[in-house]
Design an enzyme around this catalytic site. Structure first.
Site, mmCIF file in Angstrom:
data_model
loop_
_atom_site.group_PDB
_atom_site.id
_atom_site.type_symbol
_atom_site.label_atom_id
_atom_site.label_comp_id
_atom_site.label_asym_id
_atom_site.label_seq_id
_atom_site.Cartn_x
_atom_site.Cartn_y
_atom_site.Cartn_z
ATOM 1 N N TYR A 153 0.831 -1.203 0.000
ATOM 2 C CA TYR A 153 0.000 0.000 0.000
ATOM 3 C C TYR A 153 0.869 1.257 0.000
ATOM 4 O O TYR A 153 0.645 2.183 -0.797
ATOM 5 C CB TYR A 153 -0.920 -0.010 1.218
ATOM 6 C CG TYR A 153 -1.915 1.133 1.257
ATOM 7 C CD1 TYR A 153 -3.067 1.096 0.478
ATOM 8 C CD2 TYR A 153 -1.700 2.239 2.069
ATOM 9 C CE1 TYR A 153 -3.989 2.135 0.511
ATOM 10 C CE2 TYR A 153 -2.612 3.291 2.110
ATOM 11 C CZ TYR A 153 -3.754 3.228 1.328
ATOM 12 O OH TYR A 153 -4.656 4.269 1.364
ATOM 13 N N LYS A 157 1.074 4.176 -3.004
ATOM 14 C CA LYS A 157 0.759 5.589 -2.833
ATOM 15 C C LYS A 157 1.966 6.474 -3.158
ATOM 16 O O LYS A 157 1.813 7.589 -3.683
ATOM 17 C CB LYS A 157 0.256 5.847 -1.418
ATOM 18 C CG LYS A 157 -1.095 5.195 -1.133
ATOM 19 C CD LYS A 157 -2.175 5.616 -2.125
ATOM 20 C CE LYS A 157 -3.540 5.085 -1.750
ATOM 21 N NZ LYS A 157 -4.594 5.515 -2.706
#
Length: 248
Positions: A153, A157
């Protein structure tokens, strides 16, 4: 009940919002409709889209953004749009040593690749129409902060922030602005999955000077600002919505 929003900044403009079924995406659709936009809401969950269109009157597109070909086709069919919010995102909590190739690829496909594909289709429509377009990619504070169990994750990002900067540089000459918003933990269904354990959430809260997590509407209002003409000279920015987290 919240006070109805009287701002009509987006009257006559069309916005496409991905990840619109829940959380930040849903709040963004609701806010943009209140502010006069025609909104096309994109999500993979039909039930979420059904209730959203009942609440707001928005148009809907059901697509699994992990499927690149289907994403491209859906984004192309949604044109022409003037504003884009890439809000779709997924998370799978695993230790770095346990992160599988499959999980990493899926998270990157939804959180980064799909954002690129949808933005490409929107920009290809905006440029020949001479639209003063605006694109907002919904990133995260985790783009710059390493969080345990969030290897894929966080990587996704950080990649989305880098993509945002390149998009801003290349699309700027076409009068298309591109920014990202980077909230700290936001109280969405996905956040519940990651932060429902008080033992985990308490240390994070202690690092936020305002001493609370973010509400989806607060992120939606930041997105709306970046989409609007009030932000006419803001492009290539990753705007933290973090209650002062990074100031400490």
């Amino acid at each position: 009940m919240p006070t109805p929003d009287r701002n009509r900044d987006f009257e006559g403009r069309t916005a496409l919002v991905t990840g619109a079924g829940k959380g930040i995406g849903r709040a963004t659709v609701q806010l943009l409709v209140e502010r006069g936009a025609r909104v096309i809401a994109m999500s993979r969950t039909p039930a979420d889209l059904q209730t959203l269109t009942q609440e707001t009157g928005c148009e809907t597109v059901c697509v699994n953004l992990a499927d690149a070909a289907a994403t491209s086709q859906a984004a192309d069919a949604a044109q022409p749009v003037d504003l884009l919010v890439n809000c779709a995102g997924i998370v799978e909590l695993r230790l770095f040593l346990d992160t599988s190739i499959e999980a990493f690829d899926t998270i990157m496909a939804v959180n980064v690749k799909a954002a690129m594909i949808v933005a490409q289709q929107c920009a290809r429509s905006m440029i020949p129409r001479d639209v003063r377009g605006s694109i907002v990619n919904v990133s995260s504070l985790s783009a710059t902060v390493g969080l345990p169990l969030h290897a894929a994750y966080c990587a996704s990002k950080a990649a989305l922030d880098a993509l945002t900067r390149v998009m801003a540089v290349e699309l700027g000459p076409h009068d298309i602005r591109v920014n990202s918003v980077n909230p700290v933990v936001t109280l969405t269904p996905m956040a519940e999955k990651a932060w429902s354990d008080p033992a985990k959430s308490a240390p994070m809260l202690e690092r936020i000077p305002l001493n609370r997590f973010v509400q989806p509407l607060e992120v939606a209002r930041t997105i709306a600002y970046l989409l609007s003409d009030d932000a006419a000279m803001i492009s290539g920015v990753s705007l933290a919505v973090d209650g002062g987290f990074q100031a400490g």
